[in-house]
Design a protein around this motif. Sequence first.
Motif, short mmCIF file in Angstrom:
data_model
loop_
_atom_site.label_atom_id
_atom_site.label_comp_id
_atom_site.label_asym_id
_atom_site.label_seq_id
_atom_site.Cartn_x
_atom_site.Cartn_y
_atom_site.Cartn_z
N SER A 111 13.53 -29.25 9.10
CA SER A 111 12.81 -30.43 8.67
C SER A 111 11.28 -30.02 8.44
O SER A 111 10.89 -29.17 8.99
N VAL A 140 17.76 -31.02 21.12
CA VAL A 140 18.08 -31.77 20.10
C VAL A 140 19.37 -31.11 19.57
O VAL A 140 20.54 -31.81 19.14
N GLY A 157 23.45 -32.64 19.29
CA GLY A 157 23.78 -32.81 17.93
C GLY A 157 25.34 -32.61 17.80
O GLY A 157 26.20 -33.02 18.73
N ASP A 212 12.13 -35.93 4.85
CA ASP A 212 13.06 -35.03 4.78
C ASP A 212 14.09 -34.95 3.54
O ASP A 212 14.19 -34.28 2.77
N GLN A 265 19.30 -28.02 5.29
CA GLN A 265 19.63 -29.46 5.08
C GLN A 265 20.86 -29.53 4.30
O GLN A 265 21.75 -30.47 4.31
N ASN A 271 22.92 -34.57 6.97
CA ASN A 271 22.90 -35.78 8.12
C ASN A 271 22.62 -35.51 9.38
O ASN A 271 23.42 -35.76 10.28
N CYS A 272 22.04 -34.20 9.83
CA CYS A 272 21.87 -33.62 11.16
C CYS A 272 20.26 -34.03 11.50
O CYS A 272 19.34 -34.12 10.87
N GLU A 273 20.36 -34.30 13.13
CA GLU A 273 18.93 -34.28 13.44
C GLU A 273 18.52 -33.01 13.83
O GLU A 273 19.32 -32.18 14.32
N TRP A 274 17.18 -32.80 13.63
CA TRP A 274 16.81 -31.52 14.13
C TRP A 274 15.69 -31.50 15.04
O TRP A 274 14.63 -31.26 14.92
#
Lengths: 317, 317, 253, 253
Positions: free
Chosen positions: B61, B171, B175, D70, D245, D250-253
């Motif tokens: 990100s 995180v 996940g 993002d 990505q 669709n993941c959080e990081w």
Amino acid sequence: MQIHDLEKVFLDKIEEEIKIEPRDWMPDAYRKNLVRQISQHAHSEIVGMLPEGNWISRAPSLKRKAILIAKVQDEAGHGLYLYSAAETLGTSREETINDLHSGKAKYSSIFNYPTTSWADMGAIGWLVDGAAIINQVMLCRTSYGPYARAMVRICREESFHQRQGFEILLVLSRGTAEQKAMCQDAINRWWWPSLMMFGPRDGESTHSDQSMKWKIKRMSNDELRQKFIDMIAEQVKVLGMTLPDPDLKWNESRQHYDFGEIDWNEFWNVVKGNGPCNKQRIEARKNAWDEGAWVREAAAAYANKKKLKTNNGLEAA
Amino acid sequence: MQIHDLEKVFLDKIEEEIKIEPRDWMPDAYRKNLVRQISQHAHSEIVGMLPEGNWISRAPSLKRKAILIAKVQDEAGHGLYLYSAAETLGTSREETINDLHSGKAKYSSIFNYPTTSWADMGAIGWLVDGAAIINQVMLCRTSYGPYARAMVRICREESFHQRQGFEILLVLSRGTAEQKAMCQDAINRWWWPSLMMFGPRDGESTHSDQSMKWKIKRMSNDELRQKFIDMIAEQVKVLGMTLPDPDLKWNESRQHYDFGEIDWNEFWNVVKGNGPCNKQRIEARKNAWDEGAWVREAAAAYANKKKLKTNNGLEAA
Amino acid sequence: MLHTDSLIHYTLHLADNALILSQRNSEWCGHGPVLEQDIAITNISLDLLGQARNFYQYAAILIGGTASEDKLAYHRNENEFKNCLLAEQPKGDWAVTILRQFIFSAYQYLLYRQLAKSTDHQLAAIASKAVKEVTYHLRWSSEWVIRLGDGTAESHARMVNAIQDLWMFTGELFLPAPYETEIQNQGIITGVEKLQQEWITTIENTFSEATLALPTDTGWMQTGGKTGRHTEYLGRILAELQYMQRIYPNCEW
Amino acid sequence: MLHTDSLIHYTLHLADNALILSQRNSEWCGHGPVLEQDIAITNISLDLLGQARNFYQYAAILIGGTASEDKLAYHRNENEFKNCLLAEQPKGDWAVTILRQFIFSAYQYLLYRQLAKSTDHQLAAIASKAVKEVTYHLRWSSEWVIRLGDGTAESHARMVNAIQDLWMFTGELFLPAPYETEIQNQGIITGVEKLQQEWITTIENTFSEATLALPTDTGWMQTGGKTGRHTEYLGRILAELQYMQRIYPNCEW
């Protein structure tokens, strides 16, 4: 024999469609013209490996990867045939390559455009190889024997490549919306540059007249270009795509497709070295050559040692 | 003053917790020991940029990318503080760097392990920086003033890095199944190497005794290691992950965690240069240095010209 | 079921080895030191790709369902790849590429020759076809090892460097992964550690003709690739290799 | 609606410029010619990344729905990226990096200064913050242009090469894309072509102090980046940048 007798023999052969062979007498200008054209053709094969090579690591399936590698490798093979044909005219491969690196020799400007999507592999096969074939089919009957024979081999492989390229596009044209867009985008980007591959308009081509007389070439730039356009304008319908030329339409009276004006300003600029990738391509080739110098030296040194050993062995025996 | 008087003054200062400063007399061995330790520490910061730098281009990100770049940059800053601290002992940065490149100077072996997943950015922050901090907190009270002061600045930033590393893992641990697996895998790979960061067992550490006497170090390798294990064994519970040591368990009587045997064979091999990335790391540093030579020369040449001009200007005035 | 799992892992291991080395060699395409050798190394790349496809296709059959060669090559993550670390190392200069190919071909030659006698007829069939290709790879690469080792001072020095760079990755070739031991116990393969002696003899003979020395201190060997623990290079290889399939999943090409 | 479309495209263009150049500069991190400059170029990379994020966040607001910084950075394809070709060129040697940064900072400085007065308050706010950072980038890079141009014979030659490499990408900076013309007509921005004269003066002054010549034949300029037609470099940048990505959407990081 006197020069003018030799020249007559030469011209008679041309007239009678007898191939000129390496040991035959030929006018200096004929030789020079051929060396220029054959080496330019050889360089195009070699430089042409780069834009397609750019997608080998990213080919979207293993089958496509294999086909692409084999194709680029074929181009290297074509380069070899052509360097050999140039050598029959007394120009060494090293000289020929040096002329490429110094900018003295040209290669087809089409390879100065970037390949930015997978669909470009299809468009290059279909349009660029397609344009090349139109030219090469004519060259299979060129007056210089070794060149004509190289062309026969090359043509066989090239038409295979063209079918493969078309097939890449065909799959895309039947794929997802994104794939269709990718296909159309590639056609849009490669169409005009591929028309430029036939060179300047007949009136502005420096070498054409003499080449036609000597039967090095047998059709003019504009004739070849028209032939290509007529072919592609039909094939694009199979793909369900369009060519990016609003003026393109069938002319019933000419029995040919009319087409719009080529951007000759862009053409001459790319020829002059100002294309998107001119620098990048020549640098890639120079780097390969320079970084390979120690390898070539080592191979030569080893071959020498071997020869010496063999000779010494013979003397001792 | 006689040498033994000087030595007494020095030892009294150590005893009374007065920092030794650059202009103070100090035993040669103390200076040498410090130069070795500080430059090793500096090199660890610089080489330590590489494994994390490996993921800057691929950070998942934009926020993580920014945090990672800033972190690696902080390490460069730490390297600068430490090279400066070494310079106060009369060793130039260039000498120090040459010793790294020649293999004479060491750096922390942990950086000879590869970073093969994004989770490694978390594991390095949490475990590697965590282990470093345990060591560095002690060094904030080290007897040599410039080193102690550099450490205070570094510690502040390092604990920030450790929290960021832990947060990356947190995180992941919350996940998808794949992210959780990535998290556990990274912990598995980094756990044992991070225990090795504290160096050999007390009995086998060459420099430890003297360093303790001079208050360069204030706790033994094994003490520091135990402290680290006790801390991490608690924190891993928050992640809902496990440490890859079946022998790890709380020992009520010792009030510490017991733990399994470290693979000292691996440890010594990596120290000797046989780690997965030793060659790669040193080569990356050497390349950067060698390819930067012309830049440093140009900067020096320009600075000289400037100075000359200024001097000439002054003379003319 | 365990039987099949190990066999699948092993087949993927063979496939991954061939694919990753093919990918590395194909980096030379268009950039070789001389046109004939550009063609030769690209040819080896193509052969290896062909072997990889055969192994993936067989693995896909063993796995069943929607598995396919492309799913296996393009949709597994780094830690699922089972190639030896040697295959993923950078192509380096021509000396590194030649030495790696020689080491690998010598290994593949013995391996495939053995595998051609496997009780698993599918593996045996793939291997006996491949052994013909590898025979050529081995001859070509050993000739180049000799040419470079016994060429100029520079080429010799570069070969010595290449040996230093790559030797630590050779141990893994002969260290069986759990899945190898498993199918060895089941009699499907004979066991890779049995090949080491003959392999070292091949290396030694060619090195000796090339005036190159075997490393005396065989040192610590890098391992992990066969069980999914890779060097930093594989991730970048896969980022390129898998790019299109990852962006456009479930498309035909 | 068209209003917003052009504004979105323009905002993405600004964001892409900053992101791609940030990505290129960050390649130096850990590999700089001297530690202080490693830190400096990384710092510029960080500043540019910060600018990119601000622009992407604003674009995401304009787009609405599930758009996010993002999504915009990691899930658009090559031909949707609107950065200038200059930003995506390889980092090259230190001379190329320095020259590119100088050219770009001189451009960004004028652009942001102008943009700080935009009727679009969000763009204006981002630009006035960024102009402070860029002022520093411009000073730093012009000092280095001078140092290298007027340093040694080698550094001078390398700067001359860098100019040859990069000059053909400068024309695009001042050639408005359709979306730029559109929002210029709407009075949101003043127009990039108006900056060219002042930009060339900046370049000229620094070049002159650096004993470097402006190219006399300005030649044919490369264009297309602003409208999604890129060089071969962008695809490879994105393959790395977007890797995670794309593999794990669709993941959080």
